[in-house]
Design a protein around this motif. Sequence first.
Motif, short mmCIF file in Angstrom:
data_model
loop_
_atom_site.label_atom_id
_atom_site.label_comp_id
_atom_site.label_asym_id
_atom_site.label_seq_id
_atom_site.Cartn_x
_atom_site.Cartn_y
_atom_site.Cartn_z
N ASP A 181 -7.48 5.22 6.68
CA ASP A 181 -7.01 4.90 5.30
C ASP A 181 -5.86 5.38 5.03
N GLN A 233 -3.23 10.66 2.75
CA GLN A 233 -4.19 10.81 4.33
C GLN A 233 -3.17 11.04 5.34
N CYS A 287 0.83 -1.16 -0.16
CA CYS A 287 -0.10 0.01 0.04
C CYS A 287 0.75 1.32 -0.15
N LEU A 334 -3.85 1.04 6.39
CA LEU A 334 -4.41 0.26 5.37
C LEU A 334 -3.84 -0.99 5.21
N VAL A 347 -3.31 4.70 -2.81
CA VAL A 347 -4.19 5.09 -2.20
C VAL A 347 -4.12 6.86 -1.95
#
Length: 449
Positions: free
Chosen positions: A214, A208, A182, A219, A205
Amino acid sequence: MSLSDHPRAYGTAAVALAFVAGVLMTLGFKDLYPDLERRFQQRKVQRRARRGTEGRRSSFFWGPVELQDRESLDIAVPGEAQIPRDNGISEGIEGCIGRTPLIEIHSLSEATGRTILAKAEFLNGAGNSPKDRVALNMIQAAEKSGFLVPGRGDTIYEGTVGSTGISIAALARAKGYKAHICMPDDQSLEKSDLLHHLGATVERVPVQPITSPDHFVNLARRRAKEHTESSADSSVGFFADQFESPFNFEAHFKTTGPEIYFQTSGRVDAFVAGAGTGGTISGVAKYLKEEAKLKNLQVVLADPQGSGLYNKIRHGVMYSSTEKEGTRRRQQVDTIVEGIGINRITENFEAGRDLIDNAVRVTDEQACKMARWLVEHDGIFCGSSSAVNCVAAVVAALSLPEGSQVVTVLCDSGARHLSKFWKNIAAMGLEDEPKPDNLLTLLSIERPR
């Protein structure tokens, strides 16, 4: 006829016996007494560190051994760590990790009047960065505990801006695991493309804050838990947790630090490195200061713009005196630099924080100009974190007496930063400008008075 009845034969035998004895004494000494040889080498390295020279000991008995001390990788160094010996054939891709060269960056040495050396960590053979050491150590620790079992279908999950994921993906394939990475979507595309080619599952992703479930690290942790809980077979999901795992800084304590000590004969006046997880600077600092007892060593943090670690080292707070740590939901560090710079204190950084003596803040402009300088003057094509390290190494060197020796880290190649960092360098017009000839003017660095 007996030997005693033939003087010539008797004399020949005596000469042969004396010759064999001499050979055993001069050439076989360390093979007959390896423990004695290791102790001798350790004392010799310590004496060199005190003298600050490379002097050669002249001795009838030890002279032949002296010739081998730069080629032998079995020299004892302070503590339990040992520089591993390479007997010519290494076991798989793991044999390409560690023992990287320590090179002098001549243009930086000439500009500062101090010797600036760099650990060529981009020559690690699995993922081509210092994260190879970390990934290998974390995987081996999980195997030793029985958590990971090769061939069972286990998957290694990690949240990373790229380099650790690449190292994990390469080693996972070699050791019989899958990899699931991730990463934030603001990182260079080269990294995620490479991960795909290494067979890893990649989730890019949105950026954040760490407080968000998240966030790419959170994650990855959740994906590992979901794997283990829902697995139809006996396979598990292992969250490597590079930011908080003690096996991160331990990898550098066991290998990078001892290698630097060995390669410099213990003569290091400053060690300069950036921090993302904090494993490199903490592990090396702990080894050189606590184990090797280099009491005069300066450990200097190289921090990009937008990171909070500079303020933490210089002023004791992450942001400002009116703001508590962790109370603001901050996004990724505001910099073009990848791999270092962070706005929280990790367990790995905390492990060596008290050993860090100073910090240097490096702007994106300085990093870009340094990267171009290194290409023009030294033929070194590096990534953004390496450029930050080199700028900070120059600043740190200028604060030391002339003739001092500074060690920093070249983390990875510029080939992994083409679409972002090097694209920005081109957009700045640096590739079209005449070759610069004054480094300090280029970087707007003033010599201390």
